[in-house]
Design a protein around this motif. Sequence first.
Motif, PDB file in Angstrom:
ATOM      1  N   THR A  72      34.116  25.074  15.453  1.00  0.00           N
ATOM      2  CA  THR A  72      32.791  24.922  14.840  1.00  0.00           C
ATOM      3  C   THR A  72      32.324  26.211  14.168  1.00  0.00           C
ATOM      4  N   ALA A  73      33.249  27.139  13.938  1.00  0.00           N
ATOM      5  CA  ALA A  73      32.888  28.409  13.293  1.00  0.00           C
ATOM      6  C   ALA A  73      32.239  28.151  11.932  1.00  0.00           C
ATOM      7  N   GLY A  74      31.160  28.848  11.663  1.00  0.00           N
ATOM      8  CA  GLY A  74      30.505  28.755  10.362  1.00  0.00           C
ATOM      9  C   GLY A  74      29.514  27.615  10.236  1.00  0.00           C
ATOM     10  N   LEU A  75      29.392  26.808  11.262  1.00  0.00           N
ATOM     11  CA  LEU A  75      28.469  25.669  11.210  1.00  0.00           C
ATOM     12  C   LEU A  75      27.209  26.012  11.989  1.00  0.00           C
ATOM     13  N   SER A  76      26.058  25.662  11.439  1.00  0.00           N
ATOM     14  CA  SER A  76      24.815  25.960  12.147  1.00  0.00           C
ATOM     15  C   SER A  76      23.770  24.903  11.821  1.00  0.00           C
ATOM     16  N   PRO A  77      22.774  24.735  12.686  1.00  0.00           N
ATOM     17  CA  PRO A  77      21.741  23.717  12.453  1.00  0.00           C
ATOM     18  C   PRO A  77      20.990  23.975  11.145  1.00  0.00           C
ATOM     19  N   ARG A  78      20.891  22.918  10.317  1.00  0.00           N
ATOM     20  CA  ARG A  78      20.192  23.030   9.039  1.00  0.00           C
ATOM     21  C   ARG A  78      19.072  22.004   8.903  1.00  0.00           C
ATOM     22  N   ILE A  79      19.163  20.932   9.704  1.00  0.00           N
ATOM     23  CA  ILE A  79      18.167  19.876   9.537  1.00  0.00           C
ATOM     24  C   ILE A  79      17.902  19.200  10.882  1.00  0.00           C
ATOM     25  N   GLN A  80      16.636  18.830  11.091  1.00  0.00           N
ATOM     26  CA  GLN A  80      16.260  18.117  12.309  1.00  0.00           C
ATOM     27  C   GLN A  80      15.652  16.773  11.919  1.00  0.00           C
ATOM     28  N   PHE A  81      16.297  15.687  12.424  1.00  0.00           N
ATOM     29  CA  PHE A  81      15.833  14.330  12.159  1.00  0.00           C
ATOM     30  C   PHE A  81      14.893  13.866  13.279  1.00  0.00           C
ATOM     31  N   TYR A  82      13.953  12.993  12.907  1.00  0.00           N
ATOM     32  CA  TYR A  82      12.989  12.447  13.870  1.00  0.00           C
ATOM     33  C   TYR A  82      12.261  13.582  14.591  1.00  0.00           C
ATOM     34  N   ILE A  83      11.808  14.542  13.823  1.00  0.00           N
ATOM     35  CA  ILE A  83      11.153  15.713  14.405  1.00  0.00           C
ATOM     36  C   ILE A  83       9.921  15.310  15.221  1.00  0.00           C
ATOM     37  N   ASP A  84       9.293  14.190  14.814  1.00  0.00           N
ATOM     38  CA  ASP A  84       8.102  13.731  15.553  1.00  0.00           C
ATOM     39  C   ASP A  84       8.462  13.088  16.897  1.00  0.00           C
ATOM     40  N   LYS A  85       9.752  12.932  17.178  1.00  0.00           N
ATOM     41  CA  LYS A  85      10.192  12.375  18.472  1.00  0.00           C
ATOM     42  C   LYS A  85      10.820  13.455  19.363  1.00  0.00           C
ATOM     43  N   ARG A  86      10.768  14.694  18.891  1.00  0.00           N
ATOM     44  CA  ARG A  86      11.402  15.779  19.649  1.00  0.00           C
ATOM     45  C   ARG A  86      10.716  15.971  20.999  1.00  0.00           C
ATOM     46  N   PRO A  87      11.498  15.966  22.093  1.00  0.00           N
ATOM     47  CA  PRO A  87      10.879  16.174  23.412  1.00  0.00           C
ATOM     48  C   PRO A  87      10.284  17.574  23.510  1.00  0.00           C
ATOM     49  N   ALA A  88       9.258  17.712  24.324  1.00  0.00           N
ATOM     50  CA  ALA A  88       8.612  19.011  24.503  1.00  0.00           C
ATOM     51  C   ALA A  88       9.624  20.032  25.012  1.00  0.00           C
ATOM     52  N   GLY A  89       9.562  21.226  24.467  1.00  0.00           N
ATOM     53  CA  GLY A  89      10.417  22.305  24.942  1.00  0.00           C
ATOM     54  C   GLY A  89      11.778  22.380  24.291  1.00  0.00           C
ATOM     55  N   PHE A  90      12.023  21.510  23.283  1.00  0.00           N
ATOM     56  CA  PHE A  90      13.330  21.488  22.644  1.00  0.00           C
ATOM     57  C   PHE A  90      13.362  22.179  21.279  1.00  0.00           C
ATOM     58  N   GLU A  91      12.453  23.102  21.033  1.00  0.00           N
ATOM     59  CA  GLU A  91      12.426  23.778  19.750  1.00  0.00           C
ATOM     60  C   GLU A  91      13.707  24.592  19.541  1.00  0.00           C
ATOM     61  N   LEU A  92      14.282  24.505  18.337  1.00  0.00           N
ATOM     62  CA  LEU A  92      15.465  25.287  18.002  1.00  0.00           C
ATOM     63  C   LEU A  92      15.065  26.687  17.569  1.00  0.00           C
ATOM     64  N   ALA A  93      15.957  27.642  17.773  1.00  0.00           N
ATOM     65  CA  ALA A  93      15.716  28.989  17.274  1.00  0.00           C
ATOM     66  C   ALA A  93      15.956  29.048  15.774  1.00  0.00           C
TER      67      ALA A  93
END
Length: 143
Positions: free
Chosen positions: A97-118
């Motif tokens: 998974t080298a070189g891959l990183s989070p770029r998009i978050q789907f269903y952001i309004d359903k994100r459980p509390a405390g799961f914020e990405l850095a």
Amino acid sequence: MSLRTGQCMCGQVTYRADVGERVSVCYCKMCQRWASGVFMGVETHSFDVSDGAEHLGITKSSDWAERGFCRKCGANLYYHATEAGYLSVAFGSLDDTAGLSPRIQFYIDKRPAGFELAAETKEMTEAECIAFFAPDQMEGDQQ
Ligand SMILES: [Zn+2]
Ligand SMILES: [Zn+2]
């Protein structure tokens, strides 16, 4: 894009996929039930099973999407929005998974509390996701 290999947890199903660099994180309730939390996927332009095709299970999870998994070990392998032609291979199934990183978050309004990405990413709400993946569908808690 880069050609990468991957496999399920038990190794019966192996694949080659041409993936982009964009990792998506989805918080919809179906992904939560499927992946026991978030589903992390990588945009994929081609997906070919190398070995173990007989163990690849495909479940239709909604009118507009299906999901691939290993029938032997149950590991998730991909999410496929059939109408939109969007396939997202399971991030954790990739061998490298080298070189891959989070770029998009789907269903952001359903994100459980405390799961914020850095990572700083694009964010899409449930309504925006449905408009993108299945513009003909009614709103609903499915993906
Ligand atoms: Zn397996
Ligand atoms: Zn989801």
